[in-house]
Design an enzyme around this catalytic site. Structure first.
Site, short mmCIF file in Angstrom:
data_model
loop_
_atom_site.label_atom_id
_atom_site.label_comp_id
_atom_site.label_asym_id
_atom_site.label_seq_id
_atom_site.Cartn_x
_atom_site.Cartn_y
_atom_site.Cartn_z
N PHE A 25 0.94 -1.28 0.03
CA PHE A 25 -0.06 0.03 -0.12
C PHE A 25 0.84 1.32 -0.02
CE2 PHE A 25 -2.74 3.06 2.09
CZ PHE A 25 -4.02 3.19 1.32
N ASP A 55 1.45 -5.17 8.46
CA ASP A 55 0.28 -4.29 8.48
C ASP A 55 -1.09 -5.21 8.24
OD1 ASP A 55 -2.03 -2.64 7.58
OD2 ASP A 55 -0.57 -1.04 6.68
N TYR A 79 -11.11 1.43 10.55
CA TYR A 79 -12.63 1.79 10.00
C TYR A 79 -12.70 0.71 8.77
CZ TYR A 79 -8.93 4.07 6.91
OH TYR A 79 -7.60 4.27 6.39
N LYS A 80 -11.94 -0.04 8.41
CA LYS A 80 -12.03 -1.22 7.51
C LYS A 80 -13.10 -2.28 7.79
CE LYS A 80 -8.22 0.28 4.75
NZ LYS A 80 -6.90 0.14 4.62
N ARG A 86 -12.70 -3.86 -7.28
CA ARG A 86 -12.47 -4.49 -5.85
C ARG A 86 -13.80 -4.60 -5.53
NH1 ARG A 86 -8.52 -2.03 -1.31
NH2 ARG A 86 -10.31 -0.58 -1.37
C1 LIG Z 1 -6.02 1.40 4.33
C2 LIG Z 1 -4.47 1.31 4.67
C3 LIG Z 1 -3.86 2.09 5.23
C4 LIG Z 1 -4.55 3.45 5.94
O1 LIG Z 1 -3.63 4.30 6.50
P1 LIG Z 1 -4.17 5.49 7.24
O2 LIG Z 1 -3.18 6.02 7.82
O3 LIG Z 1 -5.32 5.16 7.93
O4 LIG Z 1 -4.87 6.56 6.23
C5 LIG Z 1 -2.63 1.76 5.61
N1 LIG Z 1 -2.11 0.67 4.96
C6 LIG Z 1 -2.78 -0.29 4.26
C7 LIG Z 1 -2.15 -1.48 3.96
C8 LIG Z 1 -4.05 0.04 4.10
O5 LIG Z 1 -4.69 -0.84 3.42
#
Ligand SMILES: *Cc1c(COP(=O)(O)O)cnc(C)c1O
Length: 417
Positions: free
Chosen positions: A131, A202, A227-228, A376
């Site tokens: 990501f 992560d 939040y996911k 997705r």
């Molecule tokens: C959604 C996501 C993030 C989001 O990071 P924020 O700091 O909450 O914006 C980080 N890493 C991965 C792999 C994600 O899928």
């Protein structure tokens, strides 16, 4: 494409699956959208209890209790109380998870701390398709750190071979946000440990989606998103995990006062709190943290193994429908067919994926688009029915048959895609 199975599936077969689903009643604990919502991997839907909890925090705890609520309503301990709930979900040891900051910030804190535990090693090993925010945080650290840091970004199947004795830290996302492919935590942790490296996972697309056993895998460090799949609401704080083995030595540079051993001594010199608490920084965002804390209660009575089993059945169903009904329409399935090698989403590659996604949203099927060319669909067995997947694929078939995605209105890109 996978081979179609016979006989072809029917909508009533999907209804029968729902009728026999032991988790079916969990849906009632959510404010259900009108759409078929296949984006819970990006923003989970609202659990019913959250609105009341937040209203209570605002009107009673804040409105009446004011500053006394830091103690009386347990505000100050929310990072630990919500953290303990996440800890249970991810198979962590007690007192090893706190909720704080955002996923990105937590990554920065743990990256910095991990490098200090491996002096003399300068490589952070990661996946090239990680990501972007994770890659950016590594790049930022490398740019600003006094020491010379190398970020080695390789393909997923090259990670094990790229582990050498110069690697301080393997830093990867367990479930890839584009493809949904999932790394084997136990295997990669063991391989990294064999060369003396630490691993930082992560869990943004794993926590609340797949079964996890951090303690059993000998995991070192992890971060994740509120939040996911955890349904904590837009911008909910993230979480971080530090193995009890590492807690005494692990430090981090964002040494805010709430990570101090005795914040209310107002000592001018920082002294890290014992355990995982030293990874807190500033004052917790109480409204968002209360929302996340309440959202986590949905998971209380649901074994992750049951959720995962339903998720796998739903992914298999969707893949089978796609193979049966969308063959020859230019889609290729990116999600691994092997259940053990995938997270909780279905990803399709298509040259017109963006416009197809917009046309689907206009028909009440909400998925999302990720560059380049990925359509997705998040699978969230807490609130998705089998029949929803039938209807979603049915709409996708219609979008392709009628070529609605060619309309100009579906080609315009908003700021958030
Ligand atoms: C959604 C996501 C993030 C989001 O990071 P924020 O700091 O909450 O914006 C980080 N890493 C991965 C792999 C994600 O899928």
């Amino acid at each position: 494409m996978l081979q179609p199975a016979t006989p072809p599936l029917t909508r009533s077969a999907c209804e029968a699956l729902d009728a026999a689903d032991p988790l079916a009643s969990l849906r009632e604990r959510f404010v259900l959208p009108e759409s078929i919502y296949l984006d819970g991997n990006s923003l989970g839907i609202l659990p019913r209890a959250v609105a009341d909890r937040v209203a209570g925090v605002v009107t009673e705890e804040w409105g009446r209790g004011l500053i006394g609520s830091w103690n009386d309503a347990g505000w100050i301990h929310l990072p630990r109380t919500a953290g303990a709930k996440i800890g249970r979900l991810i198979g962590a040891e007690p007192h090893s998870v706190v909720v704080a900051d955002s996923t990105s910030v937590n990554l920065f804190k743990l990256l910095s701390g991990a490098l200090r535990l491996r002096p003399g090693r300068r490589v952070i090993l990661t996946e090239a398709g990680n990501f972007p925010s994770d890659l950016y945080m590594m790049q930022g650290l490398a740019e600003f750190a006094a020491a010379d840091i190398e970020i080695r970004a390789v393909e997923p199947d090259e990670l094990a071979a790229a582990l050498g004795d110069d690697v301080a830290l393997l830093c990867i996302t367990q479930v890839n946000y584009r493809t949904g492919a999932m790394h084997d935590m136990r295997d990669l942790t063991a391989k990294a440990h064999a060369v003396g490296a630490l691993v930082l996972w992560d869990l943004a697309h794993s926590a609340g989606a797949v079964e996890l056993d951090l303690a059993g895998c000998g995991a070192d460090l992890a971060i994740g998103c509120g939040y996911k799949f955890l349904n904590g609401g837009p911008g909910a704080p993230g979480f971080l995990y530090v193995s009890p083995r590492l807690q005494p030595d692990m430090r981090q540079p964002l040494q805010g006062w709430l990570g101090h051993a005795r914040p209310f001594d107002f000592d001018p010199t920082y002294e890290p709190a014992p355990g995982v608490d030293r990874h807190l920084c500033g004052t917790p965002p109480v409204l968002s943290m209360a929302a996340l804390d309440e959202a986590l209660a949905v998971f209380d009575d649901v074994p992750m193994a049951d959720l995962r089993a339903k998720c796998q059945a739903q992914i298999d169903l969707m893949l089978r429908l796609i193979v049966e009904r969308l063959d020859g329409r230019g889609f290729s399935i990116e999600t691994p067919p092997d259940p053990a090698a995938r997270g909780s989403q279905v990803s399709l590659l298509h040259g017109e994926a963006f416009a197809i996604c917009q046309a689907l949203i206009a028909r009440g099927v909400v998925g999302d688009y990720r560059e380049p060319g990925i359509l997705r669909f998040g699978i969230t067995p807490l609130y998705l029915r089998y029949v929803d997947l039938w209807d979603a694929v049915d709409q996708l078939v219609a979008v392709m048959d009628e070529q609605v995605f060619l309309a100009a209105e579906f080609r315009e890109r908003a700021y958030v895609t």
